[in-house]
Design an enzyme around this catalytic site. Structure first.
Site, PDB file in Angstrom:
ATOM      1  N   ASP A   1     -11.246  -1.672 -26.195  1.00  0.00           N
ATOM      2  CA  ASP A   1     -10.089  -1.465 -25.090  1.00  0.00           C
ATOM      3  C   ASP A   1     -10.112  -0.516 -24.077  1.00  0.00           C
ATOM      4  O   ASP A   1     -10.669   0.228 -24.389  1.00  0.00           O
ATOM      5  CB  ASP A   1      -8.649  -1.366 -25.634  1.00  0.00           C
ATOM      6  CG  ASP A   1      -8.773  -2.442 -27.019  1.00  0.00           C
ATOM      7  OD1 ASP A   1      -8.319  -3.909 -25.938  1.00  0.00           O
ATOM      8  OD2 ASP A   1      -8.046  -1.968 -27.880  1.00  0.00           O
TER       9      ASP A   1
ATOM     10  N   TYR B   1     -13.221 -17.438 -25.254  1.00  0.00           N
ATOM     11  CA  TYR B   1     -12.245 -15.909 -24.178  1.00  0.00           C
ATOM     12  C   TYR B   1     -14.057 -16.031 -23.376  1.00  0.00           C
ATOM     13  O   TYR B   1     -14.616 -14.768 -24.290  1.00  0.00           O
ATOM     14  CB  TYR B   1     -12.090 -15.340 -25.526  1.00  0.00           C
ATOM     15  CG  TYR B   1     -10.961 -13.781 -24.964  1.00  0.00           C
ATOM     16  CD1 TYR B   1     -12.101 -13.221 -23.890  1.00  0.00           C
ATOM     17  CD2 TYR B   1     -10.206 -13.400 -25.283  1.00  0.00           C
ATOM     18  CE1 TYR B   1     -11.213 -12.698 -23.153  1.00  0.00           C
ATOM     19  CE2 TYR B   1      -9.707 -12.212 -25.237  1.00  0.00           C
ATOM     20  CZ  TYR B   1      -9.389 -11.691 -24.197  1.00  0.00           C
ATOM     21  OH  TYR B   1      -9.385 -10.113 -23.637  1.00  0.00           O
TER      22      TYR B   1
ATOM     23  N   GLU C   1      -0.870 -13.018 -27.202  1.00  0.00           N
ATOM     24  CA  GLU C   1      -1.802 -12.487 -27.805  1.00  0.00           C
ATOM     25  C   GLU C   1      -1.185 -10.676 -28.261  1.00  0.00           C
ATOM     26  O   GLU C   1      -1.155 -10.186 -27.505  1.00  0.00           O
ATOM     27  CB  GLU C   1      -3.165 -11.759 -26.929  1.00  0.00           C
ATOM     28  CG  GLU C   1      -3.892 -11.287 -27.771  1.00  0.00           C
ATOM     29  CD  GLU C   1      -5.525 -11.720 -27.066  1.00  0.00           C
ATOM     30  OE1 GLU C   1      -5.951 -10.402 -27.290  1.00  0.00           O
ATOM     31  OE2 GLU C   1      -5.683 -11.784 -25.745  1.00  0.00           O
TER      32      GLU C   1
END
Length: 247
Positions: free
Chosen positions: A52, A165, A41
């Site tokens: 993030d 995911y 990824e």
């Protein structure tokens, strides 16, 4: 069949490595493949990476300062001759919008990108981008969290391809010390609801955590720890993490 689907069909427990798209992209990809990762990824650096944590934010800022863009990442990926590990781009929506959905999807196919993750694109609003990606056989991968409602989860499952995911924390990426039993229950719930492989991601950073996760899912995604180890040139430790999926 898409390269992601083909790879996961041949893999018992998958290990997906996240790396930042930066000046050492080609070399880092080669390192991860050499260590045995299933899928790579690649993060596209962005000025407002809301999903993030500190490590990936810092890596993204460094890449931006070095002039790395979505276009330059595509150019580098295109030069990788053999993509042994399928490539998934993790990018926020704005760079895709700026490039144009159709151009983005076409460039993914032409350069050898097999899947896309867009964490700030709600599932309910993904139809336009998904249409262009589907036309090029590029998989749009959706995130599911413990707070996703049963109704919404069902709708996501109906469209899911490649892998799901499953986000294992309530928060941003970054290493965690431990995970509660609630996380394992959540993963099992998702896994029972679909035939599409379920990958656990966010917060996983040690071989012990990998082995704890694997009975409850089909594989793991490791990001911040991989980014750190790549920066420190510690390929052997990356290999040890990946090897935990084979135990």
């Amino acid at each position: 069949m898409n390269a992601i689907e083909s790879k996961l069909e041949q893999t018992d427990k998958a290990f997906i490595s996240y790396m930042m798209g930066n000046a050492t992209l080609a070399a880092d990809y080669a390192t991860l493949v050499e260590q045995g990762t299933s899928i790579v990824e690649i993060g596209v650096p962005f000025t407002d990476p809301v999903a993030d944590g500190a490590v990936i934010q810092a890596a993204g800022l460094k890449a931006l300062r070095a002039g790395i863009t979505l276009t330059s990442i595509f150019e580098t990926i295109a030069k990788i001759p053999v993509k042994t590990a399928p490539i998934v781009l993790m990018t926020y929506l704005n760079p895709i919008f700026a490039m144009g959905y159709k151009t983005f999807a076409k460039t993914c196919r032409e350069t050898g990108v097999s899947g896309v993750i867009v964490p700030d694109l709600p599932f309910e609003e993904n139809a336009t981008l998904k249409k262009y990606l589907d036309a090029e056989n590029i998989i749009l991968i959706t995130l599911i969290t413990a707070t996703t409602t049963a109704e919404r989860m069902q709708r996501i499952m109906q469209e899911a391809r490649g892998f799901i995911y499953a986000v294992t924390v309530k928060g941003v990426t970054g290493e965690r010390q431990a995970f509660s039993d609630e996380v394992f229950t959540f993963l099992e719930k998702v896994k029972k609801s679909t035939k599409v492989p379920v990958m656990a991601g966010f917060g996983i950073s040690t071989a012990t955590q990998v082995t704890e996760m694997l009975p409850h899912c089909d594989g793991v995604i490791v990001g911040s720890r991989i980014v750190h180890l790549l920066e420190e040139k510690q390929a052997e430790q990356i290999g040890e993490l990946i090897a935990a999926t084979l135990v």
